[in-house]
Enzyme design. Sequence first.
Site, mmCIF file in Angstrom:
data_model
loop_
_atom_site.group_PDB
_atom_site.id
_atom_site.type_symbol
_atom_site.label_atom_id
_atom_site.label_comp_id
_atom_site.label_asym_id
_atom_site.label_seq_id
_atom_site.Cartn_x
_atom_site.Cartn_y
_atom_site.Cartn_z
ATOM 1 N N GLY A 240 0.784 -1.229 0.000
ATOM 2 C CA GLY A 240 0.000 0.000 0.000
ATOM 3 C C GLY A 240 0.816 1.279 0.000
ATOM 4 O O GLY A 240 0.251 2.373 0.109
ATOM 5 N N HIS A 241 2.138 1.182 -0.159
ATOM 6 C CA HIS A 241 2.973 2.385 -0.114
ATOM 7 C C HIS A 241 2.764 3.285 -1.332
ATOM 8 O O HIS A 241 2.849 4.509 -1.222
ATOM 9 C CB HIS A 241 4.448 1.993 -0.004
ATOM 10 C CG HIS A 241 4.766 1.180 1.207
ATOM 11 N ND1 HIS A 241 4.642 1.672 2.489
ATOM 12 C CD2 HIS A 241 5.164 -0.121 1.336
ATOM 13 C CE1 HIS A 241 4.971 0.716 3.354
ATOM 14 N NE2 HIS A 241 5.277 -0.377 2.679
ATOM 15 N N ALA A 243 -0.026 3.838 -2.957
ATOM 16 C CA ALA A 243 -1.234 4.637 -2.733
ATOM 17 C C ALA A 243 -0.973 5.739 -1.714
ATOM 18 O O ALA A 243 -1.408 6.883 -1.892
ATOM 19 C CB ALA A 243 -2.380 3.740 -2.267
ATOM 20 N N GLU A 265 3.283 11.430 -16.900
ATOM 21 C CA GLU A 265 3.953 11.271 -18.185
ATOM 22 C C GLU A 265 3.964 9.794 -18.583
ATOM 23 O O GLU A 265 4.530 8.958 -17.876
ATOM 24 C CB GLU A 265 5.402 11.781 -18.079
ATOM 25 C CG GLU A 265 6.217 11.624 -19.345
ATOM 26 C CD GLU A 265 7.657 12.071 -19.159
ATOM 27 O OE1 GLU A 265 8.495 11.711 -20.005
ATOM 28 O OE2 GLU A 265 7.945 12.773 -18.173
#
Length: 408
Positions: A240-241, A243, A265
């Site tokens: 979850g890092h 997010a 990009e």
Amino acid sequence: MAGMNTMEKKLAEYKCDTNEAICLKLVRFAEDLEDESTSFHPEYSHQLYGDDEVAFGYKGLQIQLYYSAGNLSTLFKVKYDSKVTENFDCVQPDDVEGKIREIIPAGFSCNTDDFITLLEKEANFKPFGTLLHTYKVHDDEAGEDLSYQIHKVDVSCPGFREYHKRLQTFLMWFIETASFIDVDDDRWDFFLVFEKYYKDGETLFATVGYMTVYNYYVYPDKTRPRVSQMLILPPFQGEGHGAQLLEAVHRFYCTLPKVQDITAEDPSESYVKLRDFVLVKFCQALPSFSSDKLPLGFSEDMGREAQETLKINKKHARRVYEILRLRATDMSNATKARQYRLEVKRRLFGPYKKNQRDLTKMKKCLRPEELASHISQMDTSLQHEELEKSYQDILAEYQRVIERLAQA
């Protein structure tokens, strides 16, 4: 000919898959150096070793790139069981070491004892920049919550330029089209994720991942931050890092009045999934996206509120609306399911309508044989098949976002 085949077979034994040969580690303790469970390998190595991702000239090749967990001090060693020149005079091995030296900055160690000396200084390493956000993630194996921090950094921070040179080497192994950026341009913003951990009673920090954002000018007095690179290092993926990082970055730019909107990009498929999840989390709390308004269709109020409040452009706001409307729609109800399907397909049909307009123009200026060629490319039944496939693909993407939201 048979002799040549025998020679080719013998030489083929000296080919190594560079994705398997390159061994990466993030080292916290000296014992990690001998612990194979702490190792991970690249997803890509073509930028250094060619499209086939093969190094020739070695048996049992291992390219060790070990980094201290926080400061990313580097140990670089090349090992192999045998070299082709030991048995064949007529061929030369690839310069595998030289290729790595092209991307890792000076100052690395080639000696394990020297690296361990640097490792002992890790307690002196502190995160760069300004603290933006802290959060915790439960570690089932350790049976405790681990603490994480997200920092915003600019290149003027003492020591950051050298640290970034070491950090960006990971891009070559995990982003297919990666390239190094010009950090001398002050329009770059950097966002870093660190884990706080403890060793011998001291608080240390480990590098988890990072994001680079370039601030483009928008006439007359705005900026458009564009995410350029984002990487969560493999030992931390799936926790979850990503997010947490994207949410923190969005929140930061939302506080800046001069920001028009936030873009990315050439976003990868995984980044788009992550962005969908984060933006839906944000927008579901906005009044214009309330459940009673979703069945009425995508409105100007939705686009305006998403842009003004959350710096989300209209294209992304529309996608968020479709995900939230799907969540609010009883798809077992044939009427409601049909209404939703037509709503999404109307948007998807845009490129096909353009094809029809182009065809009308072509009829006025093309010879019959040229027109027939273009008409065959715009076959109506094929367009309907492609439209239905696009719809089903998007439906599956949206369902995955909804499922993740339910678990959050």
